[in-house]
Design a protein around this motif. Structure first.
Motif, PDB file in Angstrom:
ATOM      1  N   MET A 170      82.474  14.652  52.236  1.00  0.00           N
ATOM      2  CA  MET A 170      82.848  15.616  51.201  1.00  0.00           C
ATOM      3  C   MET A 170      84.195  16.246  51.544  1.00  0.00           C
ATOM      4  N   PHE A 171      84.817  16.840  50.531  1.00  0.00           N
ATOM      5  CA  PHE A 171      86.052  17.599  50.730  1.00  0.00           C
ATOM      6  C   PHE A 171      85.859  18.970  50.077  1.00  0.00           C
ATOM      7  N   THR A 172      86.061  20.021  50.857  1.00  0.00           N
ATOM      8  CA  THR A 172      85.829  21.398  50.418  1.00  0.00           C
ATOM      9  C   THR A 172      87.000  21.915  49.580  1.00  0.00           C
ATOM     10  N   PHE A 203      85.604  21.561  43.695  1.00  0.00           N
ATOM     11  CA  PHE A 203      86.670  22.310  43.033  1.00  0.00           C
ATOM     12  C   PHE A 203      86.169  23.690  42.623  1.00  0.00           C
ATOM     13  N   ILE A 204      87.089  24.658  42.627  1.00  0.00           N
ATOM     14  CA  ILE A 204      86.822  26.005  42.113  1.00  0.00           C
ATOM     15  C   ILE A 204      87.394  26.080  40.707  1.00  0.00           C
ATOM     16  N   ALA A 205      86.560  26.456  39.733  1.00  0.00           N
ATOM     17  CA  ALA A 205      86.949  26.362  38.321  1.00  0.00           C
ATOM     18  C   ALA A 205      87.252  27.726  37.712  1.00  0.00           C
ATOM     19  N   ASN A 217      93.082  17.104  35.391  1.00  0.00           N
ATOM     20  CA  ASN A 217      93.586  15.859  35.978  1.00  0.00           C
ATOM     21  C   ASN A 217      92.747  15.439  37.178  1.00  0.00           C
ATOM     22  N   TYR A 218      92.436  16.400  38.048  1.00  0.00           N
ATOM     23  CA  TYR A 218      91.677  16.093  39.251  1.00  0.00           C
ATOM     24  C   TYR A 218      90.275  15.572  38.914  1.00  0.00           C
ATOM     25  N   ASP A 225      80.833  11.465  38.511  1.00  0.00           N
ATOM     26  CA  ASP A 225      79.819  11.056  39.476  1.00  0.00           C
ATOM     27  C   ASP A 225      80.083  11.589  40.878  1.00  0.00           C
ATOM     28  N   ARG A 226      81.340  11.983  41.180  1.00  0.00           N
ATOM     29  CA  ARG A 226      81.700  12.372  42.541  1.00  0.00           C
ATOM     30  C   ARG A 226      82.263  13.787  42.633  1.00  0.00           C
ATOM     31  N   ALA A 227      82.368  14.503  41.533  1.00  0.00           N
ATOM     32  CA  ALA A 227      82.954  15.840  41.528  1.00  0.00           C
ATOM     33  C   ALA A 227      81.870  16.911  41.550  1.00  0.00           C
ATOM     34  N   VAL A 228      82.198  18.034  42.183  1.00  0.00           N
ATOM     35  CA  VAL A 228      81.276  19.152  42.317  1.00  0.00           C
ATOM     36  C   VAL A 228      82.052  20.446  42.071  1.00  0.00           C
TER      37      VAL A 228
END
Length: 306
Positions: A170-172, A203-205, A217-218, A225-228
């Motif tokens: 994961m990437f924070t 990601f912080i939204a 874009n990100y 399927d891979r974004a949180v």
């Protein structure tokens, strides 16, 4: 909302005036934060402890674990603990709100101390792969079933790939924990996005940590399927402007509800709720309900296997 559709937040540093990184956290504090999170449709979360000296981090992890054990609501909502640091990149910009004097290279013994203090509740550890020699701590954590997340890092592409091979998954908060001014093409955001097929990307939204045009874009690159979506919330979340704390930081939150360092050089966590995050995804990015639910409810649970 049912348990399947309530939000799940992988990164909660505090809420409703309660700072999980304060010394002397009491049972009533934790219960109040949990009540407010549940009222804001959060069905589960990871309480997050950030970088400080090792004794302080261990003390705070142990306190959270003990208070959770004694509170049925906290046991139901707190699915585990997220340890963010202290094995981070100490350079200005990359370390963000993490105090330089407490940042250190990753090593087996201090990691074990932190895990022991968490009493079996550690679910995610955020570290900088370039501070983990031979990716030894990453391998240890992955072998124990703990999610290893890159964050506050300037790892090279080769370092990220090596860490993934060792168990990084994961990437924070992509786009944060890095300097305002970086190389316009060769930077940690681009490297993380290039590995979207191998990493969960968080990601912080709130539109401030990542402007909505960039977030859109990100998310297209990461794929649903891979974004949180995480809040990275601190004490002002669920409240309003005012004075709050996060660990060592004294923070003033303005009308925009964005917590900033006193010199305004960088953000210090966020003041957003998951409900507001979901609204932003719908209204600012035009995402359909099914996608919003996946990013804020389903994928976060999948990260930690629940």
């Amino acid at each position: 909302m049912s348990a399947a559709t309530t939000f799940f937040d992988l990164q909660v540093n505090g809420y409703a005036g309660v700072d999980f990184n304060q010394d002397g956290l009491e049972a009533d504090d934790l219960h109040r934060a949990c009540e407010r999170l549940e009222a804001d449709s959060v069905g589960g979360f990871l309480a997050t402890i950030i970088t400080d000296d090792l004794d302080a981090m261990c003390r705070r992890l142990s306190t959270l674990a003990a208070l959770r054990e004694d509170d049925p609501l906290a046991r139901r909502l707190i699915a585990g603990l997220h340890i963010e640091g202290p094995f981070l990149n100490e350079a200005d910009g990359y370390r963000g709100a993490h105090p330089r004097d407490a940042i250190r290279p990753a090593a087996h013994d201090p990691m074990t101390r932190l895990l022991d203090a968490a009493a079996g509740l550690a679910r995610v550890v955020t570290l900088a792969p370039e501070r983990d020699d031979g990716f030894a701590v990453t391998r240890m954590l992955a072998a124990r079933g703990i999610v290893v997340s890159a964050g506050h890092t300037d790892a090279t592409l080769d370092e990220l790939r090596g860490a993934i091979d060792a168990g990084l998954s994961m990437f924070t908060h992509v786009g944060n924990g890095c300097p305002i001014h970086m190389h316009r093409h060769d930077n940690i955001v681009q490297r993380a996005l290039s590995l979207a097929d191998r990493l969960w990307l968080c990601f912080i939204a709130d539109g401030a940590h990542v402007p909505f045009v960039a977030l859109g874009n990100y998310l297209r690159v990461a794929g649903e399927d891979r974004a949180v979506i995480v809040s990275d919330s601190i004490a002002p979340a669920g409240l309003g402007p005012g004075r709050y704390t996060l660990g060592r930081w004294d923070i003033v939150v303005g009308e925009d509800m964005v917590p900033r360092a006193p010199d305004r050089s960088h953000f210090v966590g966020s003041g957003i709720t998951m409900r507001q995050s979901a609204d932003n995804l719908r209204q600012a990015l035009g995402l359909p309900d099914a996608t919003v639910r996946r990013l804020t409810c389903d994928n976060p649970r999948s990260v930690i296997g629940i």
